[in-house]
Design an enzyme around this catalytic site. Sequence first.
Site, PDB file in Angstrom:
ATOM      1  N   GLN A   1       5.549 133.827 -76.841  1.00 34.87           N
ATOM      2  CA  GLN A   1       6.310 132.744 -77.677  1.00 34.87           C
ATOM      3  C   GLN A   1       5.113 131.921 -78.499  1.00 34.87           C
ATOM      4  O   GLN A   1       5.723 131.020 -79.230  1.00 34.87           O
ATOM      5  CB  GLN A   1       7.179 131.582 -76.747  1.00 34.87           C
TER       6      GLN A   1
ATOM      7  N   HIS B   1      10.280 138.204 -72.112  1.00 33.59           N
ATOM      8  CA  HIS B   1       9.341 137.704 -73.534  1.00 33.59           C
ATOM      9  C   HIS B   1       8.171 138.654 -73.431  1.00 33.59           C
ATOM     10  O   HIS B   1       7.663 138.905 -74.532  1.00 33.59           O
ATOM     11  CB  HIS B   1       8.912 136.353 -73.402  1.00 33.59           C
TER      12      HIS B   1
ATOM     13  N   GLY C   1      10.306 126.881 -68.715  1.00 33.75           N
ATOM     14  CA  GLY C   1       9.307 128.028 -68.916  1.00 33.75           C
ATOM     15  C   GLY C   1       8.877 128.347 -70.295  1.00 33.75           C
ATOM     16  O   GLY C   1       9.358 127.787 -71.353  1.00 33.75           O
TER      17      GLY C   1
ATOM     18  N   CYS D   1      16.763 129.203 -74.998  1.00 32.07           N
ATOM     19  CA  CYS D   1      15.244 129.715 -75.341  1.00 32.07           C
ATOM     20  C   CYS D   1      14.575 128.823 -76.362  1.00 32.07           C
ATOM     21  O   CYS D   1      15.401 128.600 -77.435  1.00 32.07           O
ATOM     22  CB  CYS D   1      15.529 131.077 -75.630  1.00 32.07           C
ATOM     23  N   LEU D   2      13.433 128.406 -75.977  1.00 34.33           N
ATOM     24  CA  LEU D   2      12.844 127.573 -76.933  1.00 34.33           C
ATOM     25  C   LEU D   2      12.436 128.414 -78.073  1.00 34.33           C
ATOM     26  O   LEU D   2      12.297 127.717 -79.207  1.00 34.33           O
ATOM     27  CB  LEU D   2      11.393 127.152 -76.270  1.00 34.33           C
TER      28      LEU D   2
ATOM     29  N   HIS E   1      13.612 135.946 -67.435  1.00 34.82           N
ATOM     30  CA  HIS E   1      13.647 135.804 -68.990  1.00 34.82           C
ATOM     31  C   HIS E   1      12.385 135.539 -69.104  1.00 34.82           C
ATOM     32  O   HIS E   1      12.198 136.440 -70.494  1.00 34.82           O
ATOM     33  CB  HIS E   1      14.439 134.140 -69.102  1.00 34.82           C
ATOM     34  N   GLU E   2      11.305 135.168 -68.396  1.00 35.93           N
ATOM     35  CA  GLU E   2       9.936 135.038 -69.217  1.00 35.93           C
ATOM     36  C   GLU E   2       9.331 136.381 -69.199  1.00 35.93           C
ATOM     37  O   GLU E   2       8.507 136.738 -70.151  1.00 35.93           O
ATOM     38  CB  GLU E   2       9.143 134.110 -68.473  1.00 35.93           C
TER      39      GLU E   2
HETATM   40  O1  K1U Z   1      11.461 131.042 -72.247  1.00 37.16           O
HETATM   41  C1  K1U Z   1      11.800 130.039 -72.927  1.00 37.16           C
HETATM   42  O2  K1U Z   1      12.354 129.913 -74.151  1.00 37.16           O
HETATM   43  C2  K1U Z   1      12.053 128.694 -72.225  1.00 37.16           C
HETATM   44  C3  K1U Z   1      13.494 128.557 -71.441  1.00 37.16           C
HETATM   45  C4  K1U Z   1      13.641 129.131 -70.186  1.00 37.16           C
HETATM   46  C5  K1U Z   1      14.914 129.389 -69.696  1.00 37.16           C
HETATM   47  C6  K1U Z   1      15.973 128.357 -69.705  1.00 37.16           C
HETATM   48  C7  K1U Z   1      17.056 128.783 -69.230  1.00 37.16           C
HETATM   49  C8  K1U Z   1      17.535 129.866 -68.492  1.00 37.16           C
HETATM   50  C9  K1U Z   1      16.422 130.890 -68.750  1.00 37.16           C
HETATM   51  C10 K1U Z   1      15.432 130.590 -69.191  1.00 37.16           C
HETATM   52  C11 K1U Z   1      13.887 127.045 -71.720  1.00 37.16           C
HETATM   53  O3  K1U Z   1      13.345 126.302 -71.154  1.00 37.16           O
HETATM   54  S1  K1U Z   1      15.497 126.350 -72.634  1.00 37.16           S
HETATM   55  C12 K1U Z   1      15.458 124.852 -72.548  1.00 37.16           C
HETATM   56  C13 K1U Z   1      15.797 124.395 -71.014  1.00 37.16           C
HETATM   57  O4  K1U Z   1      16.597 125.257 -70.422  1.00 37.16           O
HETATM   58  C14 K1U Z   1      15.774 123.003 -70.462  1.00 37.16           C
HETATM   59  C15 K1U Z   1      15.163 122.070 -71.341  1.00 37.16           C
HETATM   60  C16 K1U Z   1      15.112 120.946 -70.693  1.00 37.16           C
HETATM   61  C17 K1U Z   1      15.585 120.321 -69.537  1.00 37.16           C
HETATM   62  C18 K1U Z   1      16.199 121.396 -68.882  1.00 37.16           C
HETATM   63  C19 K1U Z   1      16.207 122.498 -69.365  1.00 37.16           C
HETATM   64 ZN    ZN Z   2      12.701 132.218 -74.124  1.00 37.40          ZN
END
Ligand code: K1U
Ligand code: ZN
Length: 172
Positions: A51, A138, A46, A92-93, A134-135
């Site tokens: 972000q 943000h 996501g 979270c990225l 979560h988004e």
């Molecule tokens: O919003 C963001 O920072 C993105 C975030 C979304 C998220 C993940 C988990 C729970 C709630 C929201 C991410 O994508 S973190 C990375 C991640 O979860 C992932 C990366 C590669 C493969 C699978 C998952």
């Molecule tokens: Zn996030």
Amino acid sequence: MALLNILHFPDPRLHKVAKPVAAVNARIKQLVNDMAQTMYDAPGIGLAATQVDVHERVIVIDLSDEQNELRVLINPEIVWASDEIQTYEEGCLSVPGVYDEVKRASEIKVQFLDQNGDAQIIDADGLLSVCIQHEIDHLNGKVFVERLSSLKQSRIRTKIAKQKREQAATVS
Ligand code: K1U
Ligand code: ZN
């Protein structure tokens, strides 16, 4: 398409509240394409416009392993949330290397505009529900770590400050 720079916690720009999109025009479609490419490249499941330092209410999500099920949510509104709660270990990225359990509504009903500007309404549960909440956080200027205890937040801030000092030492 372009890769966009992802802001990292505790950047104060992550706390800005995003404004509604007035029209789903060519500029917003370009933003959606750039956000999708940035999310796939990271990789993540996501990304919210906040972000990438764009303070408009745009979200992209793709939960598929093949990165071929892009969902675009513009001006998303949660119109119903279950009383039932689920706990999920979130990442979270904008906070690389930090994962922790967050409690959120299990099921939600969300209305939004899609990438064509058409109104949609969906029911979401499981990871999709977690990711949408979560988004939307943000877009409202909230990072998931701010849902953790103040002790955990303080430990995370210390860890990030240490990582920054170490990075600065390796480049100088
Ligand atoms: O919003 C963001 O920072 C993105 C975030 C979304 C998220 C993940 C988990 C729970 C709630 C929201 C991410 O994508 S973190 C990375 C991640 O979860 C992932 C990366 C590669 C493969 C699978 C998952
Ligand atoms: Zn996030």
